[in-house]
Design a protein around this motif. Structure first.
Motif, PDB file in Angstrom:
ATOM      1  N   SER A 115     -22.740  19.703  38.752  1.00  0.00           N
ATOM      2  CA  SER A 115     -21.280  19.642  38.661  1.00  0.00           C
ATOM      3  C   SER A 115     -20.840  18.570  37.654  1.00  0.00           C
ATOM      4  N   ASP A 116     -21.603  17.475  37.507  1.00  0.00           N
ATOM      5  CA  ASP A 116     -21.242  16.470  36.491  1.00  0.00           C
ATOM      6  C   ASP A 116     -21.273  17.066  35.082  1.00  0.00           C
ATOM      7  N   MET A 117     -22.230  17.946  34.864  1.00  0.00           N
ATOM      8  CA  MET A 117     -22.342  18.549  33.536  1.00  0.00           C
ATOM      9  C   MET A 117     -21.156  19.480  33.295  1.00  0.00           C
ATOM     10  N   ARG A 118     -20.748  20.199  34.353  1.00  0.00           N
ATOM     11  CA  ARG A 118     -19.600  21.102  34.195  1.00  0.00           C
ATOM     12  C   ARG A 118     -18.330  20.298  33.919  1.00  0.00           C
ATOM     13  N   MET A 150     -18.251  17.401  32.306  1.00  0.00           N
ATOM     14  CA  MET A 150     -18.343  16.951  30.911  1.00  0.00           C
ATOM     15  C   MET A 150     -18.021  18.091  29.951  1.00  0.00           C
ATOM     16  N   VAL A 151     -18.496  19.286  30.274  1.00  0.00           N
ATOM     17  CA  VAL A 151     -18.208  20.443  29.418  1.00  0.00           C
ATOM     18  C   VAL A 151     -16.691  20.695  29.374  1.00  0.00           C
ATOM     19  N   LYS A 152     -16.025  20.583  30.537  1.00  0.00           N
ATOM     20  CA  LYS A 152     -14.557  20.783  30.571  1.00  0.00           C
ATOM     21  C   LYS A 152     -13.864  19.742  29.691  1.00  0.00           C
ATOM     22  N   ILE A 153     -14.289  18.482  29.801  1.00  0.00           N
ATOM     23  CA  ILE A 153     -13.668  17.412  29.009  1.00  0.00           C
ATOM     24  C   ILE A 153     -13.859  17.699  27.519  1.00  0.00           C
ATOM     25  N   LEU A 154     -15.077  18.057  27.145  1.00  0.00           N
ATOM     26  CA  LEU A 154     -15.356  18.278  25.722  1.00  0.00           C
ATOM     27  C   LEU A 154     -14.577  19.486  25.204  1.00  0.00           C
ATOM     28  N   ARG A 155     -14.452  20.510  26.033  1.00  0.00           N
ATOM     29  CA  ARG A 155     -13.663  21.680  25.590  1.00  0.00           C
ATOM     30  C   ARG A 155     -12.220  21.252  25.344  1.00  0.00           C
ATOM     31  N   GLU A 156     -11.677  20.433  26.252  1.00  0.00           N
ATOM     32  CA  GLU A 156     -10.299  19.941  26.055  1.00  0.00           C
ATOM     33  C   GLU A 156     -10.174  19.141  24.765  1.00  0.00           C
ATOM     34  N   LEU A 157     -11.280  18.503  24.380  1.00  0.00           N
ATOM     35  CA  LEU A 157     -11.259  17.669  23.178  1.00  0.00           C
ATOM     36  C   LEU A 157     -11.611  18.467  21.923  1.00  0.00           C
ATOM     37  N   GLY A 158     -11.782  19.779  22.072  1.00  0.00           N
ATOM     38  CA  GLY A 158     -11.991  20.624  20.887  1.00  0.00           C
ATOM     39  C   GLY A 158     -13.441  20.869  20.536  1.00  0.00           C
ATOM     40  N   VAL A 159     -14.328  20.873  21.518  1.00  0.00           N
ATOM     41  CA  VAL A 159     -15.721  21.258  21.239  1.00  0.00           C
ATOM     42  C   VAL A 159     -15.934  22.647  21.842  1.00  0.00           C
ATOM     43  N   ASP A 160     -16.443  23.542  20.998  1.00  0.00           N
ATOM     44  CA  ASP A 160     -16.758  24.886  21.472  1.00  0.00           C
ATOM     45  C   ASP A 160     -18.144  24.830  22.104  1.00  0.00           C
ATOM     46  N   ILE A 161     -18.248  25.181  23.395  1.00  0.00           N
ATOM     47  CA  ILE A 161     -19.551  25.084  24.075  1.00  0.00           C
ATOM     48  C   ILE A 161     -19.912  26.438  24.650  1.00  0.00           C
ATOM     49  N   GLU A 162     -21.080  26.908  24.240  1.00  0.00           N
ATOM     50  CA  GLU A 162     -21.533  28.226  24.696  1.00  0.00           C
ATOM     51  C   GLU A 162     -22.818  28.025  25.499  1.00  0.00           C
ATOM     52  N   LYS A 163     -22.828  28.586  26.719  1.00  0.00           N
ATOM     53  CA  LYS A 163     -24.050  28.516  27.536  1.00  0.00           C
ATOM     54  C   LYS A 163     -24.915  29.702  27.152  1.00  0.00           C
ATOM     55  N   ARG A 164     -26.094  29.395  26.604  1.00  0.00           N
ATOM     56  CA  ARG A 164     -26.909  30.490  26.054  1.00  0.00           C
ATOM     57  C   ARG A 164     -27.959  31.009  27.011  1.00  0.00           C
ATOM     58  N   GLY A 165     -28.409  30.196  27.907  1.00  0.00           N
ATOM     59  CA  GLY A 165     -29.456  30.615  28.840  1.00  0.00           C
ATOM     60  C   GLY A 165     -29.698  29.436  29.748  1.00  0.00           C
ATOM     61  N   PRO A 166     -30.719  29.515  30.624  1.00  0.00           N
ATOM     62  CA  PRO A 166     -30.929  28.383  31.528  1.00  0.00           C
ATOM     63  C   PRO A 166     -31.159  27.090  30.748  1.00  0.00           C
ATOM     64  N   GLY A 167     -30.304  26.123  31.001  1.00  0.00           N
ATOM     65  CA  GLY A 167     -30.480  24.796  30.397  1.00  0.00           C
ATOM     66  C   GLY A 167     -30.138  24.701  28.932  1.00  0.00           C
ATOM     67  N   GLU A 168     -29.587  25.769  28.335  1.00  0.00           N
ATOM     68  CA  GLU A 168     -29.344  25.714  26.887  1.00  0.00           C
ATOM     69  C   GLU A 168     -27.856  25.805  26.564  1.00  0.00           C
ATOM     70  N   LEU A 169     -27.361  24.809  25.814  1.00  0.00           N
ATOM     71  CA  LEU A 169     -25.955  24.785  25.428  1.00  0.00           C
ATOM     72  C   LEU A 169     -25.852  24.666  23.914  1.00  0.00           C
ATOM     73  N   LEU A 208      -9.682  14.776  34.880  1.00  0.00           N
ATOM     74  CA  LEU A 208     -11.124  15.016  34.705  1.00  0.00           C
ATOM     75  C   LEU A 208     -11.934  13.720  34.740  1.00  0.00           C
ATOM     76  N   VAL A 209     -11.434  12.675  34.055  1.00  0.00           N
ATOM     77  CA  VAL A 209     -12.203  11.420  33.968  1.00  0.00           C
ATOM     78  C   VAL A 209     -12.402  10.817  35.362  1.00  0.00           C
ATOM     79  N   SER A 210     -11.391  10.967  36.241  1.00  0.00           N
ATOM     80  CA  SER A 210     -11.511  10.368  37.572  1.00  0.00           C
ATOM     81  C   SER A 210     -12.594  11.080  38.402  1.00  0.00           C
ATOM     82  N   GLN A 211     -12.978  12.288  37.993  1.00  0.00           N
ATOM     83  CA  GLN A 211     -14.050  12.991  38.729  1.00  0.00           C
ATOM     84  C   GLN A 211     -15.421  12.425  38.406  1.00  0.00           C
ATOM     85  N   MET A 212     -15.523  11.747  37.253  1.00  0.00           N
ATOM     86  CA  MET A 212     -16.849  11.310  36.827  1.00  0.00           C
ATOM     87  C   MET A 212     -16.727  10.130  35.868  1.00  0.00           C
ATOM     88  N   ARG A 213     -17.217   8.974  36.312  1.00  0.00           N
ATOM     89  CA  ARG A 213     -17.087   7.771  35.494  1.00  0.00           C
ATOM     90  C   ARG A 213     -17.737   7.902  34.121  1.00  0.00           C
TER      91      ARG A 213
END
Ligand code: UD1
Length: 423
Positions: free
Chosen positions: A48-51, A53-72, A88-93
């Motif tokens: 869930s921490d990774m999810r 971070m992915v949400k934060i980065l998407r908000e900041l303009g990073v396109d993130i595609e999950k390609r397979g297990p463990g691959e972004l 979002l930041v309050s969910q994860m320091r």
């Protein structure tokens, strides 16, 4: 909310696999903000921490595609000023580690102050000290950190050690920002954790010039731009250590696959002192073998390569059943002992004295309802539940899901009787 229900007492055997490191993946994902072009990251754990971070980065303009297990696959699509929100930041320091890359690349960063948490105050002064030394102007307003840079940041000589030693994520923030600064930066008192070395290797693959990787003096020669790169995240040494405690507590023939023992020296030393032999075969499988009756030990958490604070709670669980009196002292987060009260609900004889846990071994733990107060405290309660007599229910397991991938499936795979249910 969900809980884990554990029937204690099963003997464990079989192979349990370690995932990619959470604490390496988080700053590495933040570092994708620095690159022109696509980065492909592998061995990223599904947590869930990774999810978050992915949400934060998407908000900041990073396109993130999950390609397979463990691959972004990650690619920056804008370098417009943007904001990492409180929600979002309050969910994860750890989301504070977007601060350095944003101000270095975009000249502006607005990131919510993460706030406190149950393991202590968690200040951010060292993050700000590092970035200010590089020339960023920083203001704190309405619960947000705003950092600005007029043109490129400038290299500097920075001492980053704090009252409790180096800071892992302040080192990450300063290091990432220094990669795009004008001129040379020296960070003295840098964190030496393998996760920082793993981040550094990604930055080098992106075109950064870094010397002293994995040492307390990191020297960076700034470059005008970085490009995307492929990078593999290292194995999670804390998850590996947690599984090794499970093997020590209840293993008949548990093999931990993918553990990097060279990252766990201090932890292994403590296990050996308590009476275990640690063996790694030619396939890299790690066994924890009981050599003699398990006895008490003294240990102190310290910055790497010392005993990790993130394995303190799990060690306390192991020692609740050791012969004699153990003393485990916290030097990183002096208040990180919320698990003691919950372990005593399972019959452990534990006390907090100043910043130490004093543990007198008992013959048997007994199942009860308990509550995870943070990620590693939660893991410690799961371990305790697996050896306690009867049923243990661990509540608030969203803490555990932040840092352990499919914990119940993995533990069931070696014979634990553990299920997830709605609380
Ligand atoms: C990281 C880890 C966390 C681990 C911790 C210590 C990640 C995502 N998290 O957290 O799992 O428990 O390292 O190994 O990698 N401090 C200050 N000022 C600051 C920052 C920190 O005084 O600006 C203090 C802290 O209160 C603490 C010590 O420094 O006493 C170490 O904390 P730090 O290394 O910063 O922890 P994190 O990087 O947040």
């Amino acid at each position: 909310m969900q809980k884990l229900i554990i029937e204690g007492g099963n003997k464990l055997s079989g192979t349990i696999k370690v995932s990619g490191s959470k604490n390496a993946s988080l700053p590495i994902l933040a570092a994708t903000l620095l690159a022109d072009g696509k980065s492909v990251l592998t061995n990223v754990p599904d947590l869930s921490d990774m999810r978050t971070m992915v949400k934060i980065l998407r908000e900041l303009g990073v396109d993130i595609e999950k390609r397979g297990p463990g691959e972004l696959a990650c690619k920056v699509t804008t370098i417009e000023p943007s904001c990492a929100s409180y929600e979002l930041v309050s969910q994860m320091r750890a989301s504070i580690c977007v601060l350095g890359p944003l101000v270095a690349r975009r000249g502006y960063a607005k990131v919510s102050l993460p706030g406190g948490c149950v393991i202590g105050l968690r200040p951010v002064d060292l993050h700000l000290k590092g970035l200010r030394a590089l020339g960023a102007e920083i203001e704190m307003k309405h619960g947000y950190i705003e950092a600005r840079s007029n043109g490129r940041l400038r290299g500097a000589h920075i001492y980053l050690g704090g009252v409790n030693g180096p800071s892992v994520l302040a080192t990450a923030n300063t290091l990432m920002a220094a990669c795009l600064a004008d001129g040379k930066t020296v960070i003295d008192g840098a964190a030496c954790e393998p996760e920082i070395a793993n981040l550094s290797n990604y930055l080098v693959a992106m075109g950064a010039t870094i010397e002293g990787i994995g040492t307390p003096r990191i020297q960076i020669t700034g470059v005008p731009s970085l490009k995307g790169a492929n990078h593999e995240v290292i194995a999670d040494r804390i998850e590996a250590g947690t599984f090794m405690v499970a093997a020590a507590l209840a293993g008949e023939d548990v093999k931990v696959e993918g553990a990097r023992l060279e990252h766990l020296s201090a932890f292994i030393d403590v296990l050996q002192q308590t009476g275990y032999i640690i063996d790694q075969d030619e396939d890299g499988l790690v066994r924890v073998i009981k050599d003699r009756p398990v006895t008490s030990v003294q240990a102190t958490t310290m910055p790497y390569p010392g005993f990790p604070t993130d394995l303190q709670a799990q060690l306390v669980t192991l020692l609740t059943l050791a012969d004699g009196m153990s003393v485990i002292t916290e030097r990183i987060f002096p208040d990180r002992f919320m698990h003691l009260a919950e372990l005593s609900r399972l019959g452990a004889n534990v006390q907090k004295i100043h910043s130490s846990a004093v543990i007198k071994g008992v013959k048997q733990l007994t199942g009860a309802q308990v509550m995870a107060s943070d990620l590693r405290a939660g893991a410690a309660l799961v371990l305790a539940g697996m050896v306690a007599q009867g049923t243990t229910e661990v509540h608030r397991i969203y803490h555990i899901d932040r840092g352990y991938e499919q914990i119940e499936e993995k533990l069931r795979g070696i014979g634990a009787q553990i299920t997830r249910a709605d609380a």
